[in-house]
Design an enzyme around this catalytic site. Structure first.
Site, mmCIF file in Angstrom:
data_model
loop_
_atom_site.group_PDB
_atom_site.id
_atom_site.type_symbol
_atom_site.label_atom_id
_atom_site.label_comp_id
_atom_site.label_asym_id
_atom_site.label_seq_id
_atom_site.Cartn_x
_atom_site.Cartn_y
_atom_site.Cartn_z
ATOM 1 N N ASP A 152 32.791 -35.735 87.489
ATOM 2 C CA ASP A 152 33.717 -36.179 86.439
ATOM 3 C C ASP A 152 34.836 -37.006 87.064
ATOM 4 O OD1 ASP A 152 35.226 -36.468 84.175
ATOM 5 O OD2 ASP A 152 35.420 -34.323 83.744
ATOM 6 N N HIS A 225 28.109 -39.106 75.862
ATOM 7 C CA HIS A 225 29.560 -39.180 76.098
ATOM 8 C C HIS A 225 29.964 -40.561 76.611
ATOM 9 C CE1 HIS A 225 33.545 -37.726 76.974
ATOM 10 N NE2 HIS A 225 33.416 -37.915 78.274
HETATM 11 C C1 HEM Z 1 34.644 -31.577 77.450
HETATM 12 C C2 HEM Z 1 35.446 -32.496 77.909
HETATM 13 C C3 HEM Z 1 34.959 -33.613 78.768
HETATM 14 C C4 HEM Z 1 34.056 -33.580 79.785
HETATM 15 C C5 HEM Z 1 33.315 -32.375 80.341
HETATM 16 C C6 HEM Z 1 33.922 -34.933 80.265
HETATM 17 C C7 HEM Z 1 33.061 -35.308 81.279
HETATM 18 C C8 HEM Z 1 32.817 -36.613 81.637
HETATM 19 C C9 HEM Z 1 31.829 -37.029 82.604
HETATM 20 C C10 HEM Z 1 30.911 -36.088 83.374
HETATM 21 C C11 HEM Z 1 31.864 -38.362 82.694
HETATM 22 C C12 HEM Z 1 30.990 -39.289 83.564
HETATM 23 C C13 HEM Z 1 31.577 -39.603 84.902
HETATM 24 C C14 HEM Z 1 32.863 -40.380 84.865
HETATM 25 O O1 HEM Z 1 32.866 -41.606 84.778
HETATM 26 O O2 HEM Z 1 33.886 -39.725 84.900
HETATM 27 C C15 HEM Z 1 32.899 -38.815 81.787
HETATM 28 C C16 HEM Z 1 33.251 -40.130 81.591
HETATM 29 C C17 HEM Z 1 34.250 -40.539 80.760
HETATM 30 N N1 HEM Z 1 34.989 -39.763 79.910
HETATM 31 FE FE1 HEM Z 1 34.843 -37.768 79.684
HETATM 32 N N2 HEM Z 1 34.735 -35.753 79.539
HETATM 33 C C18 HEM Z 1 35.386 -34.993 78.608
HETATM 34 C C19 HEM Z 1 36.286 -35.417 77.662
HETATM 35 C C20 HEM Z 1 36.694 -36.729 77.521
HETATM 36 C C21 HEM Z 1 37.660 -37.185 76.566
HETATM 37 C C22 HEM Z 1 38.374 -36.298 75.554
HETATM 38 C C23 HEM Z 1 37.815 -38.522 76.765
HETATM 39 C C24 HEM Z 1 38.701 -39.515 76.073
HETATM 40 C C25 HEM Z 1 39.377 -39.286 74.989
HETATM 41 C C26 HEM Z 1 36.928 -38.904 77.843
HETATM 42 C C27 HEM Z 1 36.816 -40.181 78.346
HETATM 43 C C28 HEM Z 1 35.900 -40.558 79.280
HETATM 44 C C29 HEM Z 1 35.764 -41.935 79.767
HETATM 45 C C30 HEM Z 1 36.595 -43.123 79.370
HETATM 46 C C31 HEM Z 1 34.717 -41.922 80.685
HETATM 47 C C32 HEM Z 1 34.165 -43.103 81.493
HETATM 48 C C33 HEM Z 1 33.151 -43.867 80.723
HETATM 49 C C34 HEM Z 1 32.627 -45.028 81.550
HETATM 50 O O3 HEM Z 1 33.397 -45.947 81.811
HETATM 51 O O4 HEM Z 1 31.458 -44.963 81.943
HETATM 52 N N3 HEM Z 1 36.275 -37.781 78.275
HETATM 53 N N4 HEM Z 1 33.460 -37.732 81.154
#
Ligand code: HEM
Length: 372
Positions: A152, A225
């Site tokens: 993450d 996601h």
């Molecule tokens: C249960 C809560 C969450 C989990 C477990 C989670 C997990 C992850 C994971 C595993 C990734 C892929 C790796 C990375 O690029 O970081 C990711 C990407 C991302 N997450 Fe989350 N996330 C959560 C909540 C959120 C929330 C609430 C937001 C925004 C409001 C968010 C925004 C993003 C963004 C912007 C990316 C990158 C997308 C990209 O550019 O490829 N995440 N998240």
């Protein structure tokens, strides 16, 4: 002679890297507790130094955020342009609730003892003036994975791109160098999640699990996601935020419980989401995509296994602002401009006449404890 250029206001340690440990404290400030909070702000840097210097290799940082309502209780003068309370996001199946929060303390270090000690010092200073409504200890889980098993933080912008994504710029010159932060505590149903195959989990996230590679567009489900959190502006450019999520958890039935967090093994397992942005509207658009869906109904598959239990929005002023916070409301000297007027804005941050950095007003209120 040319006047010396004003140094740029120094941001708080918003962009310090992911650490081994973090403490997230959300507090509400009691009526009448405002003076205690205002007095603490200029001491924050010194307190962080006092604790951090005992183990400098631990890299202790502290970021302080101030909620919209508290802002108006604390300060006179201009207001950050995009500051507002967190608005709940309600989809047909999922809810991102808005929960109370006046102050956020985001403490990061390689070692939990540093975060814990600083949390104790800060809450001690606020005793009687503020109540801790949420306290989470986050830990690094292997190679920066969440408890769902996925890395993450990979796609966080870096360097200048991170500054552009997270720090206010010319759009609100009085607050340049500041940031906005949205936090949400998510509880996972790990038993339900772990019943999925790895391929199904990868489809929910949009990346491979072991190697953390983004799935090709044709293989990436529309409700993944990643598909829902990659957003673009009118110019076609990607709109980014900077995230420092951390896993947290406890085992057994004695910890805090949550409907989605208690699986068959008992306990609470979650991800503390924390996203910094120069414009909170970017994070809010991602949240709408996740909870309402894009198109509506196509909601984030992660939410079938994760429930948002909290949600708050805070303004993160610059370090200079905290060192010299503005006057309290109603304490402006006779002859000075009323808050919110053009004259007050001109006499405040954008036109420093006293050699200050021009962030906030020019006077100190009270100051106790160690100097910064
Ligand atoms: C249960 C809560 C969450 C989990 C477990 C989670 C997990 C992850 C994971 C595993 C990734 C892929 C790796 C990375 O690029 O970081 C990711 C990407 C991302 N997450 Fe989350 N996330 C959560 C909540 C959120 C929330 C609430 C937001 C925004 C409001 C968010 C925004 C993003 C963004 C912007 C990316 C990158 C997308 C990209 O550019 O490829 N995440 N998240």
């Amino acid at each position: 002679m040319q006047p010396e250029p004003q140094p740029r206001p120094e941001p708080q340690a918003v962009l310090s890297p992911l650490t081994g440990a973090a403490v997230f404290l959300v507090l509400t400030v009691e009526p009448g507790g405002e003076d205690t909070v205002r007095a603490l702000l200029p001491d924050l840097a010194g307190l962080r130094r006092s604790v951090g210097f005992r183990a400098p290799e631990g890299g202790l940082t502290c970021v302080t955020g101030i909620g919209s309502e508290l802002w108006d209780r604390l300060f006179d003068g201009p207001r950050p342009a995009a500051l507002h309370p967190f608005r709940e996001v309600a989809g047909a199946r999922h809810l991102a609730p808005a929960t109370p929060g006046d102050l956020l303390l985001h403490l990061r270090a390689e070692r939990m003892d540093l975060c814990f000690e600083l949390a104790g010092q800060l809450t001690g200073r606020l005793a009687g003036a503020a109540a801790v409504v949420d306290s989470v200890q986050g830990f690094k889980y292997f190679d920066d994975r969440d408890l769902l098993g996925f890395v993450d933080g990979t796609e966080n912008p870096e360097g200048r791109a991170a500054v552009r994504a997270a720090l206010v710029g010319a759009e609100d010159p009085a607050f340049a160098g500041a940031s906005y932060v949205i936090v949400q505590k998510y509880l996972h149903d790990l038993d339900k999640w772990n019943a999925l195959s790895v391929e199904e989990q990868e489809g929910a996230v949009g990346r491979t699990k072991l190697t953390d590679i983004e799935l090709a567009d044709e293989a990436k489900p529309a409700d993944s996601h990643v598909a829902l959190t990659v957003i673009t502006g009118p110019d076609g450019e990607e709109r980014k935020i900077v995230r420092f999520n951390m896993p947290f958890g406890s085992f057994g039935s004695f910890g805090p419980s949550g409907s989605a967090g208690t699986g068959g093994r008992g306990g609470t397992f979650g991800t503390y989401f924390i996203g910094y942005a120069r414009d909170p509207g970017v994070t809010e658009e991602m949240l709408r995509n996740m909870f309402v869906g894009n198109p509506p109904g196509t909601t984030d598959r992660l939410l079938d296994f994760s429930t948002a239990a909290t949600g708050s929005l805070f303004f993160v002023p610059t370090a200079d602002f905290l060192d010299s916070p503005p006057l309290a409301p109603g304490t402006a000297e006779p002859g000075t401009a009323e808050p919110g007027t053009a004259a007050s804005a001109a006499s405040g941050p954008s036109a420093p006449g006293d050699g200050s950095l021009g962030i906030g007003s020019l006077k100190q209120t009270s100051r106790t404890g160690p100097r910064t």
